[in-house]
Design an enzyme around this catalytic site. Sequence first.
Site, PDB file in Angstrom:
ATOM      1  N   HIS A  88       7.771   0.100  -3.386  1.00 54.63           N
ATOM      2  CA  HIS A  88       7.442   0.986  -4.515  1.00 54.63           C
ATOM      3  C   HIS A  88       6.131   1.690  -4.224  1.00 54.63           C
ATOM      4  O   HIS A  88       5.246   1.130  -3.571  1.00 54.63           O
ATOM      5  CB  HIS A  88       7.409   0.238  -5.857  1.00 54.63           C
ATOM      6  CG  HIS A  88       6.386  -0.866  -5.966  1.00 54.63           C
ATOM      7  ND1 HIS A  88       5.095  -0.629  -6.361  1.00 54.63           N
ATOM      8  CD2 HIS A  88       6.467  -2.201  -5.755  1.00 54.63           C
ATOM      9  CE1 HIS A  88       4.426  -1.781  -6.390  1.00 54.63           C
ATOM     10  NE2 HIS A  88       5.225  -2.753  -6.012  1.00 54.63           N
ATOM     11  N   ASP A  90       4.276   3.226  -6.752  1.00 54.80           N
ATOM     12  CA  ASP A  90       3.327   3.171  -7.864  1.00 54.80           C
ATOM     13  C   ASP A  90       2.449   1.928  -7.709  1.00 54.80           C
ATOM     14  O   ASP A  90       2.799   0.994  -6.985  1.00 54.80           O
ATOM     15  CB  ASP A  90       4.044   3.154  -9.220  1.00 54.80           C
ATOM     16  CG  ASP A  90       4.819   1.875  -9.465  1.00 54.80           C
ATOM     17  OD1 ASP A  90       5.613   1.493  -8.581  1.00 54.80           O
ATOM     18  OD2 ASP A  90       4.628   1.232 -10.522  1.00 54.80           O
ATOM     19  N   ASP A 121       0.015  -4.047  -2.198  1.00 53.62           N
ATOM     20  CA  ASP A 121       1.098  -3.966  -3.200  1.00 53.62           C
ATOM     21  C   ASP A 121       1.214  -2.540  -3.732  1.00 53.62           C
ATOM     22  O   ASP A 121       0.511  -2.192  -4.643  1.00 53.62           O
ATOM     23  CB  ASP A 121       0.787  -4.954  -4.322  1.00 53.62           C
ATOM     24  CG  ASP A 121       1.805  -4.919  -5.445  1.00 53.62           C
ATOM     25  OD1 ASP A 121       2.881  -4.343  -5.267  1.00 53.62           O
ATOM     26  OD2 ASP A 121       1.494  -5.482  -6.529  1.00 53.62           O
ATOM     27  N   GLU A 152       7.628   0.375 -10.627  1.00 53.36           N
ATOM     28  CA  GLU A 152       7.806  -1.081 -10.549  1.00 53.36           C
ATOM     29  C   GLU A 152       6.771  -1.810 -11.386  1.00 53.36           C
ATOM     30  O   GLU A 152       7.082  -2.763 -12.095  1.00 53.36           O
ATOM     31  CB  GLU A 152       7.717  -1.535  -9.086  1.00 53.36           C
ATOM     32  CG  GLU A 152       8.257  -2.939  -8.842  1.00 53.36           C
ATOM     33  CD  GLU A 152       7.275  -4.052  -9.146  1.00 53.36           C
ATOM     34  OE1 GLU A 152       7.730  -5.184  -9.393  1.00 53.36           O
ATOM     35  OE2 GLU A 152       6.054  -3.810  -9.156  1.00 53.36           O
ATOM     36  N   GLU A 153       5.517  -1.359 -11.303  1.00 51.69           N
ATOM     37  CA  GLU A 153       4.438  -2.098 -11.979  1.00 51.69           C
ATOM     38  C   GLU A 153       4.500  -1.946 -13.497  1.00 51.69           C
ATOM     39  O   GLU A 153       3.835  -2.679 -14.219  1.00 51.69           O
ATOM     40  CB  GLU A 153       3.063  -1.626 -11.472  1.00 51.69           C
ATOM     41  CG  GLU A 153       2.859  -1.764  -9.966  1.00 51.69           C
ATOM     42  CD  GLU A 153       2.787  -3.212  -9.489  1.00 51.69           C
ATOM     43  OE1 GLU A 153       3.013  -4.136 -10.305  1.00 51.69           O
ATOM     44  OE2 GLU A 153       2.503  -3.415  -8.301  1.00 51.69           O
ATOM     45  N   HIS A 418      -2.839  -6.952  -7.837  1.00 54.19           N
ATOM     46  CA  HIS A 418      -3.009  -6.788  -9.291  1.00 54.19           C
ATOM     47  C   HIS A 418      -4.436  -7.055  -9.755  1.00 54.19           C
ATOM     48  O   HIS A 418      -4.769  -6.825 -10.906  1.00 54.19           O
ATOM     49  CB  HIS A 418      -2.048  -7.666 -10.115  1.00 54.19           C
ATOM     50  CG  HIS A 418      -0.608  -7.290  -9.934  1.00 54.19           C
ATOM     51  ND1 HIS A 418       0.379  -7.668 -10.819  1.00 54.19           N
ATOM     52  CD2 HIS A 418       0.019  -6.571  -8.987  1.00 54.19           C
ATOM     53  CE1 HIS A 418       1.549  -7.203 -10.407  1.00 54.19           C
ATOM     54  NE2 HIS A 418       1.351  -6.537  -9.288  1.00 54.19           N
TER      55      HIS A 418
END
Length: 445
Positions: A88, A90, A121, A152-153, A418
Site C-alpha cells: 500500500h 498510503d 510501512d 490501508e491505514e 505507526h
Amino acid sequence: MSLVERVQGLMNQAHADLSELVAIPSVADPRQYPPEECLKAANWVVDRFAQVGFTNIGLHETIDGSKAVYGERLTAGPDAPTVLLYAHYDVQPPLDDKAWHTPPFQLTEVNGRWYGRGAADCKGNIVMHLTALRALGDDLAVNLKLIVEGSEEQGTGGLEDFVEKNPELLRADAILVCDTGNAAVGVPAATITLRGMVNVVVTAEALTGELHSGMFGGPAPDGLAALIQVLSTLRDAAGNTTITGLEHDQTWHGAPYPPDQFRSDASLVDGAGLLGDGTVSDMLWARPAITVLGIDCPPVVGSAAAIQPRARARLNLRVPPGTDAVKAQDALIAHLQAAAPWGVRVRVETEAIGQPFEARTGGPAYRALSAAMLEAFGREMTTLGQGGSIPLCNVFAATYPDAEIILMGVEEPLALIHAPNESVDPGEIARLALAEARFLQRYRT
Ligand SMILES: [Zn+2]
C-alpha cells in the site's frame, strides 16, 4: 553478475526511490492532508512499475474514494503460475511531530537505518518489490500482477470491496502480501496467522434512576457495581481470558516471542507482570484476549453520592486462529448475560466482527519461499503470528481458496511502524528483495 550483486548494485537506486516516495505525505485522510498527495504517490507507483515492464497499469477508484494501482506483466504464458504482489502507498500520519528526531517526510539516514514515515510501512515494501524486479530483468518464468492500495491505514475497506467486485482481475496462484516483517533484523520470517476480533457493548441496568447512596446504599442494586462484577469474570487471577465455552489453553508452534523483548516493546512499568499462564507467543497469537476499551459511568470530578442505575462498557475480544469469530461472539454474549449478578438486566449489543486468518503453509509457494529466504539470509525462515487483523487476507482467502497467501516484508520490530521515528533497515530491503527475486525465479505450481 550474480543476482546478489545485482541487488547490491541497485541499493543506491532503492535509496533514491524511497526518498522520493517518503517525501510525498500520502496520508489518506483529506481532513489531514490534501488528496493530491495520495494521487501523487499512486502515479509514482504507476510510473515505476511501468518501467519494470508492467502493462495495463493504472488507477482504479475504490468504494472509499481511494485509488488502487493495478498492473500486470503476463509474459510467461498461460501455463506458468501467476503471482500477485501487494503493498500500500498510503501511510499513517506522523502523529506527534515533536517526537520525531528527523523530519517525518524526509528520508534521513541515522546509524545505518533510513528514517521517515512509511520508510518501512509500506513504502519500503514497494521499493523491495521494485528492487527484486529490477534485479530480475526479463529472467522471469511467472506471470505477475500488482495491486498497491491507497487506504490501508484508514481501514475503510476500499480494496476489500474491489477484490470482491473484480475477482478475475486479481486472481493468482500465490499472493505476496508484503506488509509485515521479519522476527528481527536478519531473521527471516513469514507471518502465518492473524487474530480475528469481536467488539460488543455491554450494559448493566439495575434501577430506573439515580438513588442517594446514603438513603438507599446497601440493599439497592447498583448498575455500575454489577457491570464491574460482570467484567471481572472475563479474566482469572493469572490474567487468562476466561470466557465460558471458549478455549484458552492453545499453544503457539512457530517462533517464540522472547518475554524480555515483549516487556520492552510493550513498555511495562517496573514490577508489572505479564498476563496468563502461557508463553508470550501463546497469549499473543494462540489464545483469546479480552480488552475493556471504554466504560460509560460518571467521571470522578463531578460525581455525586449516588448509586448508578446503569453503566456500560465497550469490549474487544481478539479471536485466535482456529476459533470461529461468530462462535466466540456467541460465547462472549452468553457469558456476559450469565454473569449478571442480583437479577440485574444485562444487555449486549454487537458492534463489529472479523474472522481470524491462518495461512496454508504446505504448498509449493511456501516451499519456494523458505528456500529463497534460506539462500538470502543464510538461515532458516521462521513463522510468526500477528495479534492484529488484516481483513484483506480474509477476503483473499475467501475469494481465492486455492491461492497460497504469504505475509512478509521489511517491517521488523525496530521499524516502529505507526509510531514516531519509523525507519527501515536497508539490509532488510536488500535481503528481502533478493529472497523475493529468487522466489519469483523458482516458484512453480
Ligand atoms: Zn502497512
